[in-house]
Motif scaffolding. Structure first.
Motif, short mmCIF file in Angstrom:
data_model
loop_
_atom_site.label_atom_id
_atom_site.label_comp_id
_atom_site.label_asym_id
_atom_site.label_seq_id
_atom_site.Cartn_x
_atom_site.Cartn_y
_atom_site.Cartn_z
N VAL A 168 1.06 -1.18 -0.11
CA VAL A 168 -0.04 -0.12 -0.02
C VAL A 168 1.03 1.31 0.11
CG1 VAL A 168 -1.91 -0.82 0.97
CG2 VAL A 168 -0.14 -0.18 2.50
N GLY A 169 1.98 1.02 -0.06
CA GLY A 169 2.96 2.29 -0.01
C GLY A 169 2.97 3.02 1.27
N GLU A 170 3.13 4.13 1.37
CA GLU A 170 3.32 4.75 2.94
C GLU A 170 1.90 5.33 3.25
OE1 GLU A 170 6.29 6.53 4.05
OE2 GLU A 170 7.73 5.71 2.97
N ILE A 171 1.67 4.85 4.44
CA ILE A 171 0.34 5.10 5.09
C ILE A 171 0.65 5.41 6.40
CG2 ILE A 171 -2.13 4.25 5.83
CD1 ILE A 171 -2.17 2.76 3.63
N ASP A 172 0.02 6.30 6.96
CA ASP A 172 0.10 6.68 8.46
C ASP A 172 -0.57 5.50 9.11
OD1 ASP A 172 0.22 7.80 11.01
OD2 ASP A 172 -0.40 9.67 10.56
N GLU A 173 0.06 4.99 10.17
CA GLU A 173 -0.49 3.97 11.08
C GLU A 173 -1.60 4.28 11.87
OE1 GLU A 173 1.05 -0.29 12.44
OE2 GLU A 173 2.58 1.50 12.20
N SER A 174 -1.87 5.62 12.10
CA SER A 174 -3.02 6.16 13.02
C SER A 174 -4.25 5.72 12.06
CB SER A 174 -2.87 7.42 13.23
OG SER A 174 -2.55 8.26 12.20
N GLU A 175 -4.00 5.74 10.72
CA GLU A 175 -5.08 5.65 9.78
C GLU A 175 -5.99 4.39 9.96
OE1 GLU A 175 -5.97 7.51 5.89
OE2 GLU A 175 -3.59 7.87 5.73
N LEU A 176 -5.03 3.25 10.36
CA LEU A 176 -5.73 2.03 10.48
C LEU A 176 -6.87 1.78 11.74
CD1 LEU A 176 -2.62 -0.25 10.22
CD2 LEU A 176 -4.10 0.45 8.33
N ASP A 177 -6.51 2.93 12.56
CA ASP A 177 -7.78 2.90 13.62
C ASP A 177 -9.13 3.23 12.85
OD1 ASP A 177 -5.58 2.51 15.47
OD2 ASP A 177 -5.37 4.54 16.08
N ASN A 178 -9.29 3.93 11.72
CA ASN A 178 -10.38 4.46 11.08
C ASN A 178 -10.87 3.18 10.03
OD1 ASN A 178 -10.71 6.83 12.48
ND2 ASN A 178 -9.01 7.53 11.53
N ILE A 179 -9.98 2.41 9.76
CA ILE A 179 -10.33 1.54 8.59
C ILE A 179 -11.57 0.72 8.59
CG2 ILE A 179 -9.12 -0.61 9.12
CD1 ILE A 179 -7.41 -0.36 6.59
N TRP A 180 -12.10 0.63 9.91
CA TRP A 180 -13.25 -0.46 9.96
C TRP A 180 -14.56 0.62 9.75
CZ3 TRP A 180 -12.04 -4.93 9.24
CH2 TRP A 180 -11.06 -5.38 9.73
N ASN A 214 5.59 -1.27 4.35
CA ASN A 214 4.46 -0.72 3.33
C ASN A 214 3.70 -1.92 2.84
OD1 ASN A 214 5.79 1.69 3.64
ND2 ASN A 214 7.28 1.64 2.11
N LYS A 215 3.54 -2.81 3.50
CA LYS A 215 2.44 -3.80 3.21
C LYS A 215 1.19 -3.65 4.29
CE LYS A 215 4.83 -7.18 0.52
NZ LYS A 215 4.01 -7.15 -0.69
N LEU A 216 0.07 -3.82 3.68
CA LEU A 216 -1.13 -3.78 4.63
C LEU A 216 -1.20 -5.24 5.05
CD1 LEU A 216 -3.29 -2.34 6.35
CD2 LEU A 216 -4.63 -2.07 4.29
#
Length: 188
Positions: free
Chosen positions: A125-137, A179-181
């Motif tokens: 997924v390239g560069e993603i801010d890890e804090s964004e994963l909290d919102n992914i659901w 950089n992998k989800l």
């Protein structure tokens, strides 16, 4: 030029109607999930994954996406769950990996210990801010860097996955690794 339509407006309206139908269908499905009881059975998760990947073989080939499937076809990966629901989870996870893989690679692994089967699905997924994963659901949430009009879905795939896995009381999560989800779910 007023009053002349070469069909473009009709096509756009038709596309919007299709998208609304899809969205309404997913919303109704999600609502049903939250109020339904599970009809569990024993089935082989490995065979389910192999069947679903077979469905996407042509799309993977057309999009030059490499995928490795670390599933031992000679081994049994029996779990007790609602097969239809788990198939929806697998289908959504695999289509997300296809849509958003920026490195044209998907890795699927199944491992089995004494009483657990662990599924891992990873895509770049390239560069993603890890804090964004909290919102992914969250419903309708899309990681901004992955937003694409052509690829964008309804924004309900991950909330549907979460609801199904919560209903099963399963342990699941996303993690960013190099950089992998990477999505993990443990069936116990």
């Amino acid at each position: 030029m007023d009053g002349l339509d070469d069909g473009t407006f009709r096509d756009v309206i038709g596309e919007q109607i299709e998208k609304m139908d899809l969205l309404i269908g997913k919303l109704l499905f999600w609502t049903e999930l939250e109020n339904s009881s599970l009809n569990k059975s024993n089935f082989d998760l490995g065979k389910s994954i192999i069947a679903i990947m077979g469905k996407y073989a042509l799309i993977l080939q057309e999009n030059s996406i490499d995928f490795s499937m670390n599933v031992d076809a000679d081994r049994e990966y029996f779990i007790r769950a609602e097969k239809e629901g788990i198939d929806v989870v697998l289908d959504n996870l695999i289509t997300n990996a296809i849509k958003y893989s920026n490195d044209k690679r998907i890795d699927i692994t199944l491992t089995k210990d004494d009483n657990t089967v662990k599924l891992t699905i990873a895509n770049g997924v390239g560069e993603i801010d890890e804090s964004e994963l909290d919102n992914i659901w969250r419903p309708f949430y899309v990681v901004e860097k992955s937003r694409s009009k052509e690829l964008s879905g309804t924004g309900l795939g991950l909330p549907i996955i979460k609801t199904i896995l919560d209903n099963h009381n399963l342990d699941f999560r996303f993690k960013l690794i190099n950089n992998k989800l990477v999505f993990f779910v443990t069936f116990a």
